[in-house]
Design an enzyme around this catalytic site. Sequence first.
Site, mmCIF file in Angstrom:
data_model
loop_
_atom_site.group_PDB
_atom_site.id
_atom_site.type_symbol
_atom_site.label_atom_id
_atom_site.label_comp_id
_atom_site.label_asym_id
_atom_site.label_seq_id
_atom_site.Cartn_x
_atom_site.Cartn_y
_atom_site.Cartn_z
ATOM 1 N N ARG A 68 21.149 68.984 70.580
ATOM 2 C CA ARG A 68 20.621 70.259 71.079
ATOM 3 C C ARG A 68 20.340 70.157 72.576
ATOM 4 N NH1 ARG A 68 15.802 72.559 67.662
ATOM 5 N NH2 ARG A 68 16.279 74.398 68.918
ATOM 6 N N CYS A 118 10.083 71.460 73.439
ATOM 7 C CA CYS A 118 11.049 71.321 72.356
ATOM 8 C C CYS A 118 11.694 72.678 72.148
ATOM 9 C CB CYS A 118 10.363 70.799 71.086
ATOM 10 S SG CYS A 118 8.996 71.834 70.513
#
Length: 280
Positions: free
Chosen positions: A173, A231
Amino acid sequence: MTGPLITAAELAALDTAVTLLDVRWRLGGPPGLDLYREGHLPGALHCDLDRDLAAPAGDGGRHPLPEAAAFQAAMRRLGVRDGRPVVVYDDTGAMAAARAWWTLRYFGHQDVRVLDGGLQAWTAAGLPVTKEVPGAAEGDFTARPGGMPVLTADEAAALAADGVLLDARAGERYRGEAEPIDPVAGHVPGAVSAPTTDNVGPDGRFLDPAALRARFAALGVGEGVRAGAYCGSGVTAAHEVLAMELAGLPAALYAGSWSHWVTDPDRPVATGADRWGAAQ
């Protein structure tokens, strides 16, 4: 209790009253409440991450910080008191419980611990679980924002340039190779890939402080270095902040995280390896 962690044996041996919160949560399900109903630590109440530890998703990201009044009401409903210790746990290596730890600390609670190893450590020690849902007397917790450092998007960008901003998501990611949740793939320019999963061992317990210090030193974080974490939506980044606290390294949280960063199309997006050329 001392430090931000408590072991199953220490929790079982406590002779003082604590507020025990089950913070099990799965992105995409099953609902944490269902898991709670299947069995939980005796005396624990279910704390819903989406409802109790975050405001509704929107411009602030998928899990923006709740307003003080809303968080206070949620914690009082769960019996949280200013003068009583709180212990939080989950079953995913503290990935969700850390958000409860951080949010309670941010809003001023002075005595919050994470059960190291979570539900698995508790049952592995031969300790009981129950399906009985306890009653909870109304708590008296007063939410006072500001107990933990936070970053705005602009401050996160600046920290990535002149400090260390850790990206707690999985490496793919971070690199922009996959993005199953947010509409844009990639990372904050200058951020360093630091998957949260590397903070714990196979048993879901945190690495010891020396190992964590070595991990963060390899990522550029040491004494005197300004550090922060983000995050996808500010959940697992709280785990990164907790791990850094265990290592003796203070860090700020970009609570909106990537889900907030990409709400502004003018904010830059980077892909590929990190700033040191490591494709983590």
